[in-house]
Design a protein around this motif. Structure first.
Motif, PDB file in Angstrom:
ATOM      1  N   THR A 144      65.185 -88.106 -53.102  1.00 57.67           N
ATOM      2  CA  THR A 144      64.778 -89.465 -53.449  1.00 57.67           C
ATOM      3  C   THR A 144      65.686 -90.006 -54.548  1.00 57.67           C
ATOM      4  O   THR A 144      66.422 -89.266 -55.200  1.00 57.67           O
ATOM      5  CB  THR A 144      63.317 -89.507 -53.928  1.00 57.67           C
ATOM      6  OG1 THR A 144      63.184 -88.702 -55.108  1.00 57.67           O
ATOM      7  CG2 THR A 144      62.376 -88.999 -52.840  1.00 57.67           C
ATOM      8  N   LEU A 145      65.600 -91.314 -54.742  1.00 61.33           N
ATOM      9  CA  LEU A 145      66.415 -91.948 -55.776  1.00 61.33           C
ATOM     10  C   LEU A 145      65.516 -92.706 -56.745  1.00 61.33           C
ATOM     11  O   LEU A 145      64.588 -93.403 -56.323  1.00 61.33           O
ATOM     12  CB  LEU A 145      67.427 -92.904 -55.148  1.00 61.33           C
ATOM     13  CG  LEU A 145      68.452 -92.193 -54.263  1.00 61.33           C
ATOM     14  CD1 LEU A 145      68.341 -92.691 -52.839  1.00 61.33           C
ATOM     15  CD2 LEU A 145      69.851 -92.383 -54.791  1.00 61.33           C
ATOM     16  N   THR A 146      65.796 -92.543 -58.021  1.00 61.16           N
ATOM     17  CA  THR A 146      65.071 -93.288 -59.037  1.00 61.16           C
ATOM     18  C   THR A 146      65.974 -94.403 -59.555  1.00 61.16           C
ATOM     19  O   THR A 146      67.031 -94.136 -60.119  1.00 61.16           O
ATOM     20  CB  THR A 146      64.646 -92.379 -60.207  1.00 61.16           C
ATOM     21  OG1 THR A 146      63.808 -91.339 -59.714  1.00 61.16           O
ATOM     22  CG2 THR A 146      63.888 -93.177 -61.255  1.00 61.16           C
ATOM     23  N   VAL A 147      65.543 -95.628 -59.318  1.00 58.93           N
ATOM     24  CA  VAL A 147      66.270 -96.797 -59.821  1.00 58.93           C
ATOM     25  C   VAL A 147      65.584 -97.228 -61.112  1.00 58.93           C
ATOM     26  O   VAL A 147      64.380 -97.500 -61.121  1.00 58.93           O
ATOM     27  CB  VAL A 147      66.247 -97.948 -58.790  1.00 58.93           C
ATOM     28  CG1 VAL A 147      67.076 -99.119 -59.291  1.00 58.93           C
ATOM     29  CG2 VAL A 147      66.730 -97.473 -57.436  1.00 58.93           C
ATOM     30  N   ARG A 148      66.330 -97.247 -62.199  1.00 53.14           N
ATOM     31  CA  ARG A 148      65.762 -97.634 -63.492  1.00 53.14           C
ATOM     32  C   ARG A 148      66.457 -98.883 -64.014  1.00 53.14           C
ATOM     33  O   ARG A 148      67.603 -99.143 -63.692  1.00 53.14           O
ATOM     34  CB  ARG A 148      65.928 -96.498 -64.511  1.00 53.14           C
ATOM     35  CG  ARG A 148      65.143 -95.242 -64.191  1.00 53.14           C
ATOM     36  CD  ARG A 148      65.156 -94.297 -65.401  1.00 53.14           C
ATOM     37  NE  ARG A 148      64.379 -93.098 -65.150  1.00 53.14           N
ATOM     38  CZ  ARG A 148      64.878 -91.943 -64.734  1.00 53.14           C
ATOM     39  NH1 ARG A 148      66.181 -91.844 -64.507  1.00 53.14           N
ATOM     40  NH2 ARG A 148      64.106 -90.892 -64.544  1.00 53.14           N
TER      41      ARG A 148
END
Length: 382
Positions: free
Chosen positions: A56-60
């Motif tokens: 998964t990818l965490t966009v911050r």
């Protein structure tokens, strides 16, 4: 002096463990600065993308005030073609998503309720056969612009690229591969052919008849002999290396000649570890585009983050192989595997000494006239 030059070439070529074994699955959040000159009211101030170990990818993101509702978009191009991924609120400062298109590079745009937006991509590309392949996009310049994503890359050796990796790089739109390695390094681990990508051999260190037999072999012989005195104090060789690269900048003159031709973008520059010769090349690109020196140093030091497991394994292997117990000797090898502020600062100091300033080096040492820098900015800045 000749022996020291040979060892210096060997140090820059050092590769002690398979890169593919340490393809990082955990990436730190590398912040992408928004407009640095002045942050307007109601704006995003930074953003980052982290690929998690589960895929998964965490966009911050951060903003200078609550911008209300937020929409997260994705695209395979940072220039457009955006598709809505999620709706959330800016005050949450982030969103975790499944990879919307596995096997392809993906960029994200976060748009606030007031219309403010920011575009961000992964700093380190998710390739299996390399350790340190990074996008230089997103960095802010002193005049409030930012480096385009997907146009300028830096990497370590590419010999370990898998077939899947090569397909991925084609999807990125890679056009040019600039190789700073010596002929002996290239012979030992040649770059694979990537359809549609032009290979350019551009050795950063001049070779002589005395050292073209192979820097890596010279280092191996040095280790076998047990005479490590030529390595000097911890970090000394790489401080010298950065000075010498500034004193003999022909490879970087060639780099900018390539960058000034729009047909060559997207371009990757690489050496063996992707930290010294490539580290200086990346610093020069960012400086020429107007990225602040502090940000340039931060990017230089990121190699320590992405190569941490690789470096530890390499040093541990040397210690075990040579049965080392002397702390200073161990620290010397650790210094060879890392990047440190004093390395890049040695390059800056040499620019100051020989050309009066960093800008003086860009202008006189590399031939980057005001017109050429304006062209670079037109090609590589938003």
């Amino acid at each position: 002096m000749l022996k020291k030059t040979i060892v210096l070439s060997a140090v820059l070529a050092v590769s002690l463990t398979p890169a593919a074994s340490f393809a990082a699955s955990v990436q730190p959040a590398v912040k992408t600065q928004a407009a640095a000159a002045s942050v307007k009211q109601g704006a995003f101030t930074s953003a980052s993308v982290v690929r998690n170990s589960n895929g998964t990818l965490t966009v911050r993101w951060t903003s200078n005030q609550d911008l209300g509702a937020a929409k997260v978009y994705w695209s395979t191009s940072p220039e457009g073609g955006w598709q809505e991924l999620a709706r959330t609120y800016t005050r949450y400062n982030g969103y975790v998503a499944k990879d919307p298109k596995p096997g392809s590079v993906v960029y994200y745009k976060i748009k606030g309720g007031n219309g403010a937006s920011i575009v961000v991509g992964e700093r380190k590309l998710p390739l299996k056969g390399v350790t340190n392949f990074r996008d230089l996009g997103g960095y802010a310049t002193t005049d409030g612009r930012s480096v385009k994503w997907g146009k300028l890359f830096r990497s370590d050796e590419l010999a370990g690229l898998t077939a899947e990796d090569k397909t991925f790089l084609q999807s990125v739109g890679l056009k040019t591969n600039v190789d700073y390695r010596s002929s002996s390094e290239v012979k030992a681990k040649p770059d694979p052919t990537i359809p549609g990508v032009t290979y350019v051999s551009n050795p950063a260190i001049k070779e002589t008849a005395s050292d073209n037999s192979g820097g890596a072999t010279d280092l191996a012989s040095l280790l076998a002999s047990g005479d490590l005195s030529v390595l000097g104090e911890p970090g000394e060789l790489l401080i010298d290396a950065n000075r010498q690269l500034v004193q003999n900048p022909e490879a970087y003159v060639e780099l900018f000649d390539l960058l000034l031709d729009p047909a060559n973008a997207a371009l990757v520059q690489h050496c063996t570890a992707g930290k010294d010769r490539t580290g200086l090349g990346s610093a020069l690109i960012l400086l020429a585009l107007g990225v602040p020196k502090e940000t340039v140093v931060e990017d230089f030091l990121l190699s320590n983050t992405y190569r941490a497991a690789y470096n530890k394994a390499a040093v541990d292997g040397i210690v075990k192989q040579m049965n080392l117990t002397d702390e200073k000797t161990i620290e010397t090898f650790k210094a060879l595997m890392e990047v440190r502020k004093e390395y890049i600062n040695a390059a800056f100091d040499e620019m100051q000494k020989s050309y009066g300033s960093i800008d003086g080096f860009l202008t006189k040492g590399l031939g980057l006239t005001a017109e050429k820098r304006a062209q670079l900015k037109k090609l590589y800045l938003n």
